[in-house]
Design an enzyme around this catalytic site. Structure first.
Site, PDB file in Angstrom:
ATOM      1  N   TYR A 137     -14.607  16.044 -16.982  1.00 32.25           N
ATOM      2  CA  TYR A 137     -15.239  14.723 -16.882  1.00 32.25           C
ATOM      3  C   TYR A 137     -16.352  14.760 -15.809  1.00 32.25           C
ATOM      4  CZ  TYR A 137     -15.680   9.878 -15.309  1.00 32.25           C
ATOM      5  OH  TYR A 137     -16.168   8.672 -14.919  1.00 32.25           O
ATOM      6  N   ASP A 172      -5.847  17.552 -15.933  1.00 35.11           N
ATOM      7  CA  ASP A 172      -6.167  16.204 -16.391  1.00 35.11           C
ATOM      8  C   ASP A 172      -5.889  16.172 -17.901  1.00 35.11           C
ATOM      9  OD1 ASP A 172      -7.470  13.941 -17.417  1.00 35.11           O
ATOM     10  OD2 ASP A 172      -9.074  14.014 -15.930  1.00 35.11           O
ATOM     11  N   ARG A 175       0.841  -1.211   0.000  1.00 32.79           N
ATOM     12  CA  ARG A 175       0.000   0.000   0.000  1.00 32.79           C
ATOM     13  C   ARG A 175       0.874   1.259   0.000  1.00 32.79           C
ATOM     14  NH1 ARG A 175      -2.086   2.432   4.321  1.00 32.79           N
ATOM     15  NH2 ARG A 175      -2.186   0.563   5.605  1.00 32.79           N
ATOM     16  N   LYS A 206      -7.371   4.717 -19.929  1.00 34.22           N
ATOM     17  CA  LYS A 206      -7.609   5.124 -21.310  1.00 34.22           C
ATOM     18  C   LYS A 206      -6.354   4.891 -22.162  1.00 34.22           C
ATOM     19  CE  LYS A 206     -11.673   6.442 -19.800  1.00 34.22           C
ATOM     20  NZ  LYS A 206     -11.800   6.379 -18.401  1.00 34.22           N
TER      21      LYS A 206
HETATM   22  C1  LIG Z   1     -10.917  12.914 -18.605  1.00 35.14           C
HETATM   23  C2  LIG Z   1     -11.183  11.844 -17.591  1.00 35.14           C
HETATM   24  N1  LIG Z   1     -10.616  11.953 -16.385  1.00 35.14           N
HETATM   25  C3  LIG Z   1     -10.836  11.021 -15.432  1.00 35.14           C
HETATM   26  C4  LIG Z   1     -11.657   9.938 -15.644  1.00 35.14           C
HETATM   27  C5  LIG Z   1     -11.864   8.923 -14.572  1.00 35.14           C
HETATM   28  O1  LIG Z   1     -11.086   7.803 -14.833  1.00 35.14           O
HETATM   29  P1  LIG Z   1     -11.359   6.343 -14.248  1.00 35.14           P
HETATM   30  O2  LIG Z   1     -12.625   5.853 -14.887  1.00 35.14           O
HETATM   31  O3  LIG Z   1     -10.145   5.573 -14.632  1.00 35.14           O
HETATM   32  O4  LIG Z   1     -11.536   6.499 -12.777  1.00 35.14           O
HETATM   33  C6  LIG Z   1     -12.248   9.782 -16.907  1.00 35.14           C
HETATM   34  C7  LIG Z   1     -13.114   8.625 -17.181  1.00 35.14           C
HETATM   35  O5  LIG Z   1     -13.731   8.530 -18.218  1.00 35.14           O
HETATM   36  C8  LIG Z   1     -12.007  10.769 -17.907  1.00 35.14           C
HETATM   37  O6  LIG Z   1     -12.553  10.684 -19.127  1.00 35.14           O
END
Ligand SMILES: Cc1ncc(COP(=O)(O)O)c(C=O)c1O
Length: 406
Positions: free
Chosen positions: A123, A195, A64, A220
């Site tokens: 998101y 992000d 962890r 992704k």
């Molecule tokens: C731009 C973006 N950031 C964060 C996330 C969250 O990622 P996760 O589903 O791996 O938790 C997503 C999920 O689609 C996303 O498109």
């Protein structure tokens, strides 16, 4: 070989297996061990105080906290994210999901009484975290349009501690000017977090633009095969590494070593996949833009994109595989298209080698209030298309037959 003949069956079955000497493995080994033996009580005490290990001793204590498989991937991602920036203190955490990367970073950076500026174009899960969970913790949030960094500046208050962006934004493909945001953060001494999932590290590296922290849903493009859930956080300096690491360990956010391995395997072909995603998406965006049944296309690589000049500056060498578009006839027409595709799959998520399509207003962004959705450009008919690595002509043929059904 050592003899265990003095031990009972149970003790032999559960005894630690020694692996001596280096194993010249070309592939990354998966260290499934949750815990690691220490050389002495002093060694154990040093590790528990989170200090540097003495020369020659193992730095591993408990998964962890850190794990050799994860560590190898983290060092790899740091190198990719830092790019041309000179950041000797940069470091990465590989986390259990993109949301855990985002939520743990925000929890580590903000406390009750602080204020944070987010963009409206993010998101859905991040939007929900910022507008539901942060206010419950006494953290004030302002949402601004990313189209002009002056909007962020105008929202700064004496207690602002964080500026948060997402570029290109999910699903509208609007960009945030990274150099302007990084400079704004430096000028006001406010931490910046971006992000960069949609562009992938191959096309966008926020740390090269003075951004302090970059987060990804590694589920992704980093993973690239739709077979794992993971996230990553890369920080620009040791102080942020220490500050966020504390939360990662206590919230239990670290990715499993199995997923860290899959992630590293995916990264081996990241550059090859991204070249194909970039090429395919540009071709398909051009095809859609010229299709009589398509109302609008949002892709940073198109000259019609309102921030195409910015895209040329901060997205290199390409514009990623993500496209948003509206079919004439709104939500109903869009629904017909996503239900008619055959090669392309109707599913949420993105960034895998296979093409996926979805309707943002009813799927990924359904938790965002309609008013905010519309303000940020997510109309009811907006389709989000994650262009995969198939033959681009086959994708065009599939879209052609689906659009005929509208
Ligand atoms: C731009 C973006 N950031 C964060 C996330 C969250 O990622 P996760 O589903 O791996 O938790 C997503 C999920 O689609 C996303 O498109």
């Amino acid at each position: 070989m050592e003899s265990d003949s003095h031990l009972g069956f149970d003790s032999i079955a559960t005894k630690r297996v020694e692996v001596k000497g280096p194993v010249n493995s070309v592939s990354l080994p998966i260290y499934t061990s949750s815990t690691f033996f220490v050389d002495s009580a002093k060694h154990g005490a040093t590790l528990c105080q989170q200090e540097k290990t003495e020369k020659g001793t193992s730095p591993w204590l408990y998964t962890r906290w850190a794990n050799p498989t994860n560590d190898a991937v983290e060092r790899l991602i740091t190198k990719l994210e830092v790019g041309k920036a000179n950041l000797p203190g940069a470091a990465t955490f590989v986390t259990s999901s993109g949301m855990s990367a985002i939520s743990s970073s925000l929890l580590a950076l903000l406390k009750s009484g602080d204020h944070a500026v987010f963009t409206t174009n993010i998101y859905g899960g991040t939007h929900e975290f910022a507008t539901d969970i942060l206010p419950k913790l006494g953290i004030q949030v302002t949402m601004v349009s990313p189209l002009d960094i002056a909007n962020y500046e105008a929202a700064i208050l004496p207690n602002t501690k964080l500026l948060y962006g997402e570029t290109p934004a999910n699903p509208t493909m609007l960009l945030t000017d990274l150099s302007a945001l990084g400079a704004l953060g430096r000028r006001h001494n406010i931490t910046t977090v971006v992000d960069a999932t949609f562009g992938s590290v191959y096309n966008t590296r926020p740390l090269e633009h003075q951004i302090d922290i970059v987060v990804h849903s590694a589920t992704k493009y980093y993973g690239g095969h739709s077979d794992l859930i993971a996230g990553c956080i890369t920080v620009a300096n040791e102080q942020l590494h220490h500050q966020i690491g504390h939360y990662i360990r206590l919230l239990g956010c670290l990715a499993s070593p199995h997923n860290a391995f899959l992630l590293q395997r995916g990264i081996k072909t990241l550059h090859l996949r991204m070249q194909r995603h970039n090429d395919n998406a540009l071709k398909i965006a051009q095809f859609l833009e010229n299709h009589p049944k398509v109302e609008r296309v949002f892709y940073p690589g198109l000259e019609s994109h309102p921030q195409h000049e910015l895209a040329k500056r901060q997205m290199q060498p390409g514009y990623s595989g993500m496209i948003a578009f509206e079919v004439k006839g709104g939500a109903e027409a869009g629904r017909k298209v996503i239900e008619s595709v055959e090669l392309i799959t109707l599913a949420v998520s993105l960034g895998g080698v296979e093409s996926l399509i979805e309707q943002a207003s009813t799927m990924t962004h359904t938790m965002v209030d309609k008013e905010i959705r519309e303000k940020s450009g997510i109309t009811d008919g907006l389709l989000r298309f994650s262009v995969g690595c198939e033959d681009p002509q086959d994708l065009i043929n599939d879209l052609t037959q689906a659009l005929k059904k509208v």
